[in-house]
Design a protein around this motif. Structure first.
Motif, short mmCIF file in Angstrom:
data_model
loop_
_atom_site.label_atom_id
_atom_site.label_comp_id
_atom_site.label_asym_id
_atom_site.label_seq_id
_atom_site.Cartn_x
_atom_site.Cartn_y
_atom_site.Cartn_z
N SER A 78 0.75 -1.04 0.23
CA SER A 78 -0.14 0.36 0.18
C SER A 78 0.85 1.18 -0.13
CB SER A 78 -0.69 0.20 1.30
OG SER A 78 -1.71 -1.40 1.74
N SER A 79 2.18 1.14 1.17
CA SER A 79 2.29 2.35 1.23
C SER A 79 3.21 2.80 -0.49
CB SER A 79 3.47 2.11 2.12
OG SER A 79 2.87 2.42 3.42
N GLN A 81 2.87 1.74 -3.59
CA GLN A 81 1.81 2.01 -4.67
C GLN A 81 1.59 3.57 -4.27
OE1 GLN A 81 -1.26 -0.63 -3.93
NE2 GLN A 81 -0.93 -1.61 -5.06
N ARG A 82 1.10 4.02 -2.93
CA ARG A 82 0.76 5.86 -2.67
C ARG A 82 2.48 6.40 -2.71
NH1 ARG A 82 -0.89 3.91 2.70
NH2 ARG A 82 -3.17 3.21 1.97
N ASP A 137 -9.57 9.28 1.25
CA ASP A 137 -8.87 8.26 0.35
C ASP A 137 -7.59 7.97 -0.04
OD1 ASP A 137 -11.38 6.65 0.93
OD2 ASP A 137 -12.55 7.72 -0.98
N GLU A 138 -7.13 7.78 -1.26
CA GLU A 138 -6.02 7.47 -1.44
C GLU A 138 -5.81 9.07 -2.24
OE1 GLU A 138 -4.09 4.65 -1.48
OE2 GLU A 138 -5.94 4.10 0.05
N LYS A 141 -3.94 11.08 -0.20
CA LYS A 141 -2.49 10.89 0.31
C LYS A 141 -1.64 11.22 -1.08
CE LYS A 141 -4.22 7.46 2.72
NZ LYS A 141 -5.45 8.25 3.12
N VAL A 142 -1.91 10.90 -2.37
CA VAL A 142 -0.68 11.14 -2.97
C VAL A 142 -1.31 12.49 -3.70
CG1 VAL A 142 -0.74 10.93 -6.14
CG2 VAL A 142 -1.93 8.78 -4.29
N GLU A 214 -0.77 8.73 6.42
CA GLU A 214 -1.00 7.59 6.34
C GLU A 214 -1.25 7.36 7.81
OE1 GLU A 214 0.83 4.15 3.24
OE2 GLU A 214 2.21 4.65 5.32
N SER A 218 -5.89 6.25 7.39
CA SER A 218 -6.00 5.53 6.55
C SER A 218 -5.90 3.87 7.34
CB SER A 218 -3.73 5.59 6.07
OG SER A 218 -4.13 4.55 5.62
N GLY A 221 -0.37 0.58 5.64
CA GLY A 221 0.92 1.28 5.08
C GLY A 221 1.35 1.32 6.59
#
Length: 273
Positions: A78-79, A81-82, A137-138, A141-142, A214, A218, A221
């Motif tokens: 997960s980490s 990917q972000r 959501d994601e 973070k991105v 995170e 989250s 992560g």
């Protein structure tokens, strides 16, 4: 008598000297841990390596009873990917803005001050705004990674582009290159190694923004896990997670360095002269 400033170690000596501080720190930790555990076997501040190994083994090789996931590897995936998505978007945006600003004085005069102001905004200060705008959501973070890293890359590429010798631009224009041909055929290839260097330098900040996001919002992560177990003072999990993040950062940096050397050997030949 040879002066200390003129002594240069050979390659084996460099390796030994580089490993020496790590060995010293490891020995100091082992001594301190043994001393604390001798006084209190339930001490959580400096766990032994056996305790840390058992904790990570349970997270990495035993499925979670509720979800069935292998927690350690799910956190890592997960980490990464972000981090990968955030850094990739940052590199694309930063490279484009940096090239255009560095190559075109008219554009630089209009947008360089704005870029400077944006780069000075502390990304952590606007994290609540990102959560309000993008949700928990994601995307938020991105977005934090992009806002924190892209301006740094853009400014670095802008400075590098502006520093390319004027002779190269003049020669290209003499051969009939238009402004966009000059950018695409001359400036972009010249700045690709600089882009990789900028990404390498920004990885530390990218990890910081990722872990912060995170920790706040989250459900998985590496940063989430560290802040989840801190309330129980589970140093047997926190320390291995920190070491794992450090190892991942080192591997990513090494891979990027090798890609740069293989794809742009001419750049490294020039810088090593």
């Amino acid at each position: 008598m040879k002066r200390l400033i003129n002594i240069t170690p050979n390659k084996p000596a460099k390796w030994l000297l580089g490993l020496l501080p790590f060995v010293i720190l490891l020995v100091i930790y082992m001594i301190a841990s043994d001393a604390r555990l001798a006084e209190n076997p339930n001490d959580k501040l400096l766990p032994g390596f056996g305790q840390m190994g058992d904790s990570i083994k349970a997270l990495a090789f035993e499925p979670n009873k509720r979800t069935g996931d292998y927690v350690f590897w799910q956190d890592t995936l997960s980490s990464l990917q972000r981090l990968g998505l955030g850094v990739a978007i940052s590199a694309f945006i930063g490279f484009f803005i940096g090239i255009v600003n560095g190559a075109l004085p008219l554009i630089r005069s209009a947008f360089s001050p704005l870029l400077t102001v944006i780069s000075l905004i502390p990304p952590m200060a606007i994290l609540p705004v990102l959560f309000i705008v993008f949700g928990l959501d994601e995307l938020s973070k991105v977005a934090l990674i992009v806002i924190g890293v892209a301006p740094f890359i853009a400014r670095d590429i802008q400075r590098g582009t502006a520093a390319i010798p004027l002779e190269l631009r003049v020669k290209a224009q003499t051969l009939g290159a238009s402004s966009w041909q000059l950018i695409w055929r001359v400036l972009v290839p010249q700045m690709m190694p600089q882009l990789i260097n900028a990404v390498r330098l920004s990885l530390g900040s990218a990890w910081l923004f990722l872990i912060a996001a995170e920790a706040i919002a989250s459900t998985d992560g590496l940063g989430y896990r560290i802040f989840l177990v801190r309330r129980y003072m589970s140093m047997d999990i926190i320390l291995p997670y920190v070491a794992w993040i450090t190892l991942l950062a080192f591997v990513i940096d090494y891979v990027l360095a090798q890609i740069s050397r293989r794809c742009f050997p001419w750049h490294h030949q020039e810088t090593e002269k």
